[in-house]
Design an enzyme around this catalytic site. Structure first.
Site, PDB file in Angstrom:
ATOM      1  N   ASP A   1       0.836  -1.208   0.000  1.00  0.00           N
ATOM      2  CA  ASP A   1       0.000   0.000   0.000  1.00  0.00           C
ATOM      3  C   ASP A   1       0.868   1.255   0.000  1.00  0.00           C
ATOM      4  O   ASP A   1       0.354   2.378  -0.032  1.00  0.00           O
ATOM      5  CB  ASP A   1      -1.025  -0.012   1.142  1.00  0.00           C
ATOM      6  CG  ASP A   1      -0.396  -0.101   2.516  1.00  0.00           C
ATOM      7  OD1 ASP A   1       0.839  -0.221   2.612  1.00  0.00           O
ATOM      8  OD2 ASP A   1      -1.155  -0.039   3.525  1.00  0.00           O
ATOM      9  N   SER A   2       2.204   1.060  -0.028  1.00  0.00           N
ATOM     10  CA  SER A   2       3.113   2.177  -0.276  1.00  0.00           C
ATOM     11  C   SER A   2       2.805   2.809  -1.632  1.00  0.00           C
ATOM     12  O   SER A   2       3.305   3.898  -1.928  1.00  0.00           O
ATOM     13  CB  SER A   2       4.570   1.691  -0.244  1.00  0.00           C
ATOM     14  OG  SER A   2       4.737   0.578  -1.106  1.00  0.00           O
TER      15      SER A   2
ATOM     16  N   ASP B   1      -1.026  -6.130   0.214  1.00  0.00           N
ATOM     17  CA  ASP B   1      -1.429  -5.490   1.473  1.00  0.00           C
ATOM     18  C   ASP B   1      -2.937  -5.324   1.569  1.00  0.00           C
ATOM     19  O   ASP B   1      -3.579  -4.868   0.610  1.00  0.00           O
ATOM     20  CB  ASP B   1      -0.827  -4.079   1.554  1.00  0.00           C
ATOM     21  CG  ASP B   1       0.537  -4.052   2.181  1.00  0.00           C
ATOM     22  OD1 ASP B   1       0.842  -4.949   2.998  1.00  0.00           O
ATOM     23  OD2 ASP B   1       1.303  -3.130   1.875  1.00  0.00           O
TER      24      ASP B   1
ATOM     25  N   LYS C   1      -1.068  -9.402   3.491  1.00  0.00           N
ATOM     26  CA  LYS C   1      -0.301  -8.812   4.590  1.00  0.00           C
ATOM     27  C   LYS C   1      -1.188  -7.847   5.376  1.00  0.00           C
ATOM     28  O   LYS C   1      -1.873  -7.010   4.789  1.00  0.00           O
ATOM     29  CB  LYS C   1       0.946  -8.103   4.055  1.00  0.00           C
ATOM     30  CG  LYS C   1       1.770  -7.419   5.165  1.00  0.00           C
ATOM     31  CD  LYS C   1       3.199  -7.136   4.729  1.00  0.00           C
ATOM     32  CE  LYS C   1       3.363  -5.926   3.861  1.00  0.00           C
ATOM     33  NZ  LYS C   1       3.004  -4.653   4.505  1.00  0.00           N
TER      34      LYS C   1
ATOM     35  N   GLU D   1      -1.247  -5.284   8.991  1.00  0.00           N
ATOM     36  CA  GLU D   1      -0.394  -4.580   9.950  1.00  0.00           C
ATOM     37  C   GLU D   1      -1.020  -4.630  11.330  1.00  0.00           C
ATOM     38  O   GLU D   1      -2.186  -4.269  11.500  1.00  0.00           O
ATOM     39  CB  GLU D   1      -0.256  -3.101   9.558  1.00  0.00           C
ATOM     40  CG  GLU D   1       0.449  -2.901   8.236  1.00  0.00           C
ATOM     41  CD  GLU D   1       0.648  -1.428   7.884  1.00  0.00           C
ATOM     42  OE1 GLU D   1       0.326  -0.557   8.721  1.00  0.00           O
ATOM     43  OE2 GLU D   1       1.122  -1.155   6.776  1.00  0.00           O
TER      44      GLU D   1
ATOM     45  N   GLU E   1       9.405  -3.716  10.285  1.00  0.00           N
ATOM     46  CA  GLU E   1       9.881  -2.458   9.695  1.00  0.00           C
ATOM     47  C   GLU E   1      10.440  -1.562  10.791  1.00  0.00           C
ATOM     48  O   GLU E   1       9.785  -1.332  11.826  1.00  0.00           O
ATOM     49  CB  GLU E   1       8.698  -1.777   8.979  1.00  0.00           C
ATOM     50  CG  GLU E   1       9.072  -0.445   8.344  1.00  0.00           C
ATOM     51  CD  GLU E   1       8.033   0.066   7.356  1.00  0.00           C
ATOM     52  OE1 GLU E   1       7.063  -0.670   7.027  1.00  0.00           O
ATOM     53  OE2 GLU E   1       8.189   1.216   6.901  1.00  0.00           O
TER      54      GLU E   1
HETATM   55  O1  KIV Z   1       3.565  -1.085   1.585  1.00  0.00           O
HETATM   56  C1  KIV Z   1       4.743  -1.434   1.546  1.00  0.00           C
HETATM   57  O2  KIV Z   1       5.477  -1.225   0.583  1.00  0.00           O
HETATM   58  C2  KIV Z   1       5.278  -2.114   2.706  1.00  0.00           C
HETATM   59  C3  KIV Z   1       6.765  -2.265   2.799  1.00  0.00           C
HETATM   60  C4  KIV Z   1       7.404  -0.980   3.136  1.00  0.00           C
HETATM   61  C5  KIV Z   1       7.158  -3.322   3.758  1.00  0.00           C
HETATM   62  O3  KIV Z   1       4.552  -2.535   3.559  1.00  0.00           O
END
Ligand code: KIV
Length: 263
Positions: free
Chosen positions: A44-45, A83, A111, A113, A180
């Site tokens: 989600d970056s 994510d 994934k 969080e 992280e």
């Molecule tokens: O969203 C993302 O790119 C991430 C990484 C920074 C681990 O969660």
């Protein structure tokens, strides 16, 4: 041959490190996976590097589904991990529906969080055939709670909680853990307490794998890069060579060095 969770577990057992890189589109998914990147993270970056937001909070499930579909089309055998975005796993029903959407789009692993509060979700997802990666330490979706992007696990209470959360996540059935921005010595301590594959970013080099954001590792950034970032395009004249250099550096343990880590 396609990379699966069994491949990653076998690599861990054999002490071979694996490389993870974010990907958001078909072309880069193709180039990175063909260069040997074992796991493509549809992170989600993308909220930061594609959409121009200052956090991942505005990213929606529809965004994640779209980019997972794009990555799936270009992928050359890597494991795809996607994510679950902010507030798409706040309730049990929502979590199931969000995971189904991502997996239908092409994700092999989802994934999430969070720490102890996720344990029940991890257990229920695993029981239902959804492999889960639990992201701990600096969890960017909670940036507003943290008051910024700060190294986590520096004080004794935070350290203890991170260790307990790690053990609980593995017990609940998590397939992968990702940390992280935590101190290297804490990461090393956690490595001695868990047996599933562990990915790190800004967590030192004791982990089984490293992840970087695609744009950061190609130097395509408009802000000062974080301490844990290395530009792998430097010294190479094409993207594939940069990806291959990243894979090699992760595998031989030369990345990350102490200059990319927090003590
Ligand atoms: O969203 C993302 O790119 C991430 C990484 C920074 C681990 O969660």
């Amino acid at each position: 041959m396609a990379i699966t969770l069994s491949t990653l577990n076998k690599m861990k057992q054999q002490g071979e490190k694996f490389a993870v890189l974010t990907a958001y589109d078909s072309t880069f998914a193709h180039l990175a996976s063909a260069a040997g990147v074992e796991v493509l993270l549809v992170g989600d970056s993308l909220g930061n590097v594609l959409q121009g937001h200052d956090s991942t909070v505005p990213v929606t499930l529809a965004d994640m589904v779209y980019h997972t579909q794009c990555v799936k089309r270009g992928n050359q055998g890597a494991l795809i991990m996607s994510d679950l975005p902010f507030m798409s796993y706040a309730t049990e029903e929502q979590t199931f529906e969000s995971c189904a959407a991502l997996m239908r789009a092409g994700a092999h692993v989802v994934k999430l969080e969070g720490g102890a509060w996720l344990t029940e979700s991890v257990r229920k997802l695993t029981e239902r055939g959804v492999p889960v990666c639990v992201h701990l330490g600096l969890t960017p979706q909670s940036v507003n709670k943290f008051g910024g992007y700060k190294v986590q696990g520096r004080d004794p209470a935070e350290r203890k909680a991170l260790i307990e959360d790690s053990i609980a996540a593995e017990k609940a059935g998590a397939a992968i853990l990702l940390y992280e921005c935590i101190p290297s010595d804490l990461m090393q301590e956690i490595m001695g307490k868990v047996s599933i594959p562990v990915i790190g970013i800004g967590a030192g080099n004791s982990t089984d794998a490293q992840v970087l954001v695609l744009h950061d590792m190609l130097g395509a950034t408009t802000r000062k890069p974080a301490k844990f970032v290395k530009n792998f395009l430097t010294g190479h004249d094409n993207f594939q060579a940069a990806f291959a250099a990243y894979v090699k550096a992760v595998k031989d343990g030369s990345f990350p060095g102490p200059e990319h880590s927090f003590e």
